[in-house]
Write an enzyme that holds these catalytic residues in place. Structure first.
Site, PDB file in Angstrom:
ATOM      1  N   GLU A  67       0.862  -1.183   0.000  1.00 44.90           N
ATOM      2  CA  GLU A  67       0.000   0.000   0.000  1.00 44.90           C
ATOM      3  C   GLU A  67       0.903   1.238   0.000  1.00 44.90           C
ATOM      4  OE1 GLU A  67      -3.616  -2.072   2.497  1.00 44.90           O
ATOM      5  OE2 GLU A  67      -2.141  -0.974   3.651  1.00 44.90           O
ATOM      6  N   ASP A 120      -0.251  -0.111  10.557  1.00 44.52           N
ATOM      7  CA  ASP A 120       0.156  -1.415  11.079  1.00 44.52           C
ATOM      8  C   ASP A 120       1.511  -1.841  10.525  1.00 44.52           C
ATOM      9  OD1 ASP A 120      -1.658  -2.049  12.973  1.00 44.52           O
ATOM     10  OD2 ASP A 120      -2.927  -3.305  11.710  1.00 44.52           O
ATOM     11  N   ASP A 148     -10.550   2.173   4.306  1.00 46.83           N
ATOM     12  CA  ASP A 148      -9.300   1.513   3.931  1.00 46.83           C
ATOM     13  C   ASP A 148      -8.413   2.567   3.279  1.00 46.83           C
ATOM     14  OD1 ASP A 148     -10.421  -0.815   4.749  1.00 46.83           O
ATOM     15  OD2 ASP A 148     -10.686  -1.667   2.748  1.00 46.83           O
ATOM     16  N   ASP A 162     -15.341  -6.939   9.854  1.00 49.95           N
ATOM     17  CA  ASP A 162     -16.394  -5.974   9.558  1.00 49.95           C
ATOM     18  C   ASP A 162     -17.780  -6.618   9.593  1.00 49.95           C
ATOM     19  OD1 ASP A 162     -15.560  -7.493   7.426  1.00 49.95           O
ATOM     20  OD2 ASP A 162     -15.290  -5.846   6.029  1.00 49.95           O
TER      21      ASP A 162
HETATM   22  O1  LIG Z   1      -3.216  -6.222   9.860  1.00 53.34           O
HETATM   23  C1  LIG Z   1      -3.855  -5.475   9.127  1.00 53.34           C
HETATM   24  C2  LIG Z   1      -4.379  -5.897   7.882  1.00 53.34           C
HETATM   25  C3  LIG Z   1      -5.081  -4.975   7.104  1.00 53.34           C
HETATM   26  N1  LIG Z   1      -5.250  -3.704   7.515  1.00 53.34           N
HETATM   27  C4  LIG Z   1      -5.989  -2.731   6.653  1.00 53.34           C
HETATM   28  O2  LIG Z   1      -7.248  -3.233   6.328  1.00 53.34           O
HETATM   29  C5  LIG Z   1      -7.687  -2.672   5.113  1.00 53.34           C
HETATM   30  C6  LIG Z   1      -8.296  -3.717   4.232  1.00 53.34           C
HETATM   31  O3  LIG Z   1      -7.331  -4.590   3.762  1.00 53.34           O
HETATM   32  P1  LIG Z   1      -7.237  -5.081   2.241  1.00 53.34           P
HETATM   33  O4  LIG Z   1      -6.041  -5.912   2.133  1.00 53.34           O
HETATM   34  O5  LIG Z   1      -7.415  -3.952   1.321  1.00 53.34           O
HETATM   35  O6  LIG Z   1      -8.462  -6.059   2.178  1.00 53.34           O
HETATM   36  P2  LIG Z   1      -9.779  -6.040   1.283  1.00 53.34           P
HETATM   37  O7  LIG Z   1     -10.113  -7.448   1.023  1.00 53.34           O
HETATM   38  O8  LIG Z   1      -9.707  -5.140   0.150  1.00 53.34           O
HETATM   39  O9  LIG Z   1     -10.759  -5.456   2.396  1.00 53.34           O
HETATM   40  C7  LIG Z   1     -12.123  -5.729   2.588  1.00 53.34           C
HETATM   41  O10 LIG Z   1     -12.319  -6.817   3.470  1.00 53.34           O
HETATM   42  C8  LIG Z   1     -11.734  -6.678   4.760  1.00 53.34           C
HETATM   43  C9  LIG Z   1     -12.122  -7.867   5.581  1.00 53.34           C
HETATM   44  O11 LIG Z   1     -11.690  -9.035   5.024  1.00 53.34           O
HETATM   45  C10 LIG Z   1     -12.188  -5.401   5.435  1.00 53.34           C
HETATM   46  O12 LIG Z   1     -11.446  -5.226   6.600  1.00 53.34           O
HETATM   47  C11 LIG Z   1     -11.965  -4.235   4.536  1.00 53.34           C
HETATM   48  O13 LIG Z   1     -12.415  -3.048   5.128  1.00 53.34           O
HETATM   49  C12 LIG Z   1     -12.677  -4.470   3.229  1.00 53.34           C
HETATM   50  O14 LIG Z   1     -12.474  -3.385   2.353  1.00 53.34           O
HETATM   51  C13 LIG Z   1      -6.473  -2.000   4.469  1.00 53.34           C
HETATM   52  O15 LIG Z   1      -6.612  -0.611   4.563  1.00 53.34           O
HETATM   53  C14 LIG Z   1      -5.330  -2.509   5.312  1.00 53.34           C
HETATM   54  O16 LIG Z   1      -4.323  -1.569   5.412  1.00 53.34           O
HETATM   55  C15 LIG Z   1      -4.745  -3.278   8.739  1.00 53.34           C
HETATM   56  O17 LIG Z   1      -4.887  -2.120   9.117  1.00 53.34           O
HETATM   57  N2  LIG Z   1      -4.070  -4.183   9.503  1.00 53.34           N
HETATM   58 MN   LIG Z   2      -8.983  -3.272  -0.189  1.00 55.51          MN
END
Ligand SMILES: O=c1ccn([C@@H]2O[C@H](COP(=O)(O)OP(=O)(O)O[C@H]3O[C@H](CO)[C@@H](O)[C@H](O)[C@H]3O)[C@@H](O)[C@H]2O)c(=O)[nH]1
Ligand SMILES: [Mn+2]
Length: 706
Positions: free
Chosen positions: A88, A117, A280, A422
């Protein structure tokens, strides 16, 4: 609907009546098909709950300021989460931060928190840079009322839209300079010493700090109370805070849920706004009036006090014309919202009432407050503390030990232990008596980055499939935990999502058995001349036709509908299947919950394929691709062997038609295996493995069984 129910029933009756007797050929195949059809039938009934009532809302946001005036509006705390500066890029993260600093909302009521994180000084550096740039960017956005307010998105979409070209070029140059400075540092992976000396915040980082082992770091980069914190126009700036909660190897950190809970506590020390927005790091604000729109729901005089959260859809700014990886899902969320104002919380683009997110039950809240009760500011204790004192207090609440033996992650804040924190948190909030709204405005409120390769998309769906099924298996199962707390429609609506992983099993039987039994010469379906053929044709035709019409009514192209059908097959047979297996492993204690962060960086090569809508397998030899390729080959064998048998007069027409359908869906797989040779194709070891497994399944297994 009646027709479909009837068809399902006829299917099952036929299966039972015509089932081969014990010892007869094909009995096990028939049993497996019967079981699969019963599963599909029950699941189909569940999906209907999402279609009973569709609910849409229209807020009148211009009335908000009229009715309440600026002074009575609540404070808003915006949380942005990031986890890894490589997956990211800090530049993307600060674009999101900048976009939310520019809302058309009084700045003194706005606080932006970045949770890192990755505990990366590169991200911290980028945020510092952004805070300086914001002094020029916020007044620019407001003066010319531009959209969107993420500078990257704005400059890539527009060529000078304002009259004052000089001002436009100078702000663009400022942005580009900042961007290249950040990129330079990120590329090096290390901060030069002269930069380190510029801000005392960098002293938190020493050579021992790693992502998984460090103290709590909290920096108030802009303190909104500071009268010197003003932009170029002399207007006050919103508060801006950097936080990397403490992490230690022997303390579980609970991924994003842990970050969110730390943010809830840190923000309660610093600004304690009654409304929390959760984003996010890739989801920038695309509409500067979104806060006002969301507040209309919370501040509605009749219903407002009942609302825990307002969820905006997860839209993306990089969907290609026919949505190759089926990333947008426009249909089902209004449906679940229609079942008693309970909507799914998606982890981003969501506005929360602080009390409900922190664990309060609606009835306790209701008994303690009068209606429509959002106070302009909650407690004011922060006003008397110095910035340093706020930082010290924040470090305490973001330490590992703070949560020990507490209710955080259980009764308070986001729920721990499930990788879709979530969805489970939203479910728990609904069960505590709160209502929630799904609101899909005409102009998208937030835009993020959707996966641009098949592998990234499948891995993301694996996490979702696993996490969602994990909820069903846990004490939060909607039918048990939600019993008498949420309506049956909501329980069923949730289950449509929660049961995706186990639904991979019936899909797999339907994708494999017909082809294998065709080669074996054993019919699994009625003959074309039999009247029983009607329900067997009706069910798939009605389902596909309905979904096509539904997609088209949402403005999708026919091709994107077709892409969705293909992605459904791929996800169910790979992502959800592995998600299912992992849930089982976790339940048996063989494995631990994890969260693979989705990669948001796209190489040029990949981008080109994505724009040309060529499926990108990324030359990866992931086991998921071996399964997909094996299924594709089994069905080709089925078509070849089956056609021969049909010509010879055997009763396998329907079965062969099914294989043909599968082959059509899998066209891209054959191309990736046999035709293409660039980086996006499938490597030869996948071809080899899938050829061997498909041949074993089709030719060796039958001779063993017979
Ligand atoms: O240990 C962690 C892992 C992830 N994130 C944040 O969580 C968000 C979502 O992560 P991402 O890898 O983009 O996952 P997605 O699959 O795109 O996310 C969807 O699915 C997740 C649950 O699986 C939700 O938490 C997210 O809000 C939702 O957008 C990002 O901003 C990450 O930076 C953290 O802050 N800490
Ligand atoms: Mn995402």
């Amino acid at each position: 609907m009646e027709g479909s129910l009837q068809a399902i029933r006829m299917h099952n009756i036929h299966r039972v009546m015509k089932m081969p007797k014990r010892g007869e050929e094909g009995r096990w195949g028939w049993i497996a098909m019967l079981w699969a059809e019963v599963c599909f039938g029950v699941y189909w009934i569940f999906t209907q709950s999402l279609r009973w009532t569709l609910l849409y809302h229209i807020p009148f946001n211009h009335r908000l300021f009229q009715r309440y005036g600026e002074n009575k509006l609540p404070g808003v705390d915006i949380f942005v989460c990031t986890a890894d500066p490589m997956l990211e890029p800090p530049n993307m993260v600060i674009n999101t931060v900048l976009s939310v600093m520019c809302y058309n909302y009084p700045s003194n009521k706005l606080s932006v928190y970045l949770s890192d994180d990755g505990a990366s000084e590169l991200t911290f550096y980028a945020l510092l840079k952004a805070s300086i740039f914001s002094k020029h960017w916020i007044p620019f956005c407001k003066r010319f009322n531009i959209e969107p307010r993420s500078p990257e998105a704005y400059f890539s979409q527009h060529y000078c839209t304002i009259k004052n070209t000089q001002e436009w070029s100078s702000i663009k140059k400022l942005y580009e300079d900042m961007k290249s400075e950040i990129e330079l540092v990120v590329e090096k992976g290390k901060l030069p010493d002269e930069i380190r000396d510029q801000h005392k915040g960098f002293s938190e980082w020493n050579s021992k700090i790693t992502k998984k082992d460090h103290q709590s770091i909290v920096q108030i980069i802009i303190d909104g109370r500071d009268t010197n914190a003003v932009d170029d126009d002399g207007s006050q700036l919103p508060t801006l805070v950097y936080m990397a909660r403490e992490k230690r190897p022997n303390f579980p950190h609970h991924f994003k849920a842990g970050a969110m809970n730390a943010l809830i506590r840190v923000s309660s020390e610093i600004s304690n706004a009654p409304i929390i927005v959760n984003l996010d790091c890739d989801m920038y604000s695309n509409n500067a009036d979104t806060i006002q729109e969301a507040l209309c729901f919370f501040m509605d005089q009749k219903q407002g006090h009942h609302i825990a959260y307002v969820q905006f859809p997860q839209n993306f700014n990089n969907i290609n014309k026919n949505d190759l990886y089926a990333n947008s899902f426009p249909i089902e969320f209004p449906g679940i919202s229609g079942q008693g104002l309970a909507t799914i919380y998606c982890g981003t683009g969501c506005f929360h009432r602080r009390e409900s997110l922190s664990g309060m039950h609606f009835k306790d809240y209701h008994n303690n407050t009068t209606r429509c009760n959002i106070k302009p500011n909650s407690t004011q204790h922060h006003e008397i503390r110095t910035t340093e004192e706020l930082i010290e207090a924040s470090k305490v609440v973001s330490s590992c030990r703070y949560e020990e033996g507490s209710e955080w992650g259980k009764e308070k804040g986001l729920v721990y232990g499930i990788p879709v924190e979530d969805v489970v948190t939203g479910l728990v909030i609904s069960c505590r008596g709160w209502k929630s709204i799904y609101y899909n405005p005409k102009r998208e409120a937030f835009l993020g980055v959707a996966p641009t390769t098949l592998e990234v998309s499948l891995v993301q769906h694996k996490r979702w499939g696993e996490g969602l099924f994990h909820i069903f298996f846990s004490k939060y199962c909607p039918f048990i935990y939600g019993h008498r707390k949420i309506s049956l429609g909501v329980q069923m609506g949730y289950s449509v999502y929660l049961l995706r992983a186990p639904m991979s099993l019936p899909t797999l039987s339907y994708a494999v058995l017909p082809a294998i039994y065709t080669l074996w010469g054993i019919p699994l379906f009625p003959q074309v001349t039999s009247p029983w053929i009607v329900p067997f044709l009706y069910a798939p035709l009605a389902t596909y036709l309905y979904s096509l019409l539904e997609a088209m009514s949402c403005g999708c192209t026919i091709k994107s509908w077709w892409n969705l059908q293909r992605m459904k097959l791929f996800r169910r047979t790979s992502s959800y299947f592995f998600g299912f297996m992992d849930t089982v492993k976790i339940q048996l204690g063989f494995s631990e919950t994890k969260f693979d962060v989705t990669d948001k960086v796209v190489s040029e090569d990949t981008m080109k394929r994505y724009e040309e809508e060529v499926v990108d397998f990324g030359s990866s030899s992931s086991v998921m691709f071996t399964i997909i390729a094996t299924l594709a080959l089994i069905n080709v064998f089925g078509v070849i062997g089956g056609t021969k048998k049909v010509v010879e007069g055997s009763a396998l027409v329907l079965q062969v038609m099914l294989c043909v359908w599968m082959v059509m869906l899998n066209k891209v797989v054959y191309e990736a295996l046999f035709v293409r040779s660039e980086k996006g194709c499938l490597p030869s070891n996948v071809l080899l493995k899938s050829l061997v497994s498909a041949s074993l399944a089709c030719f060796v297994l039958p001779s063993f069984l017979s």
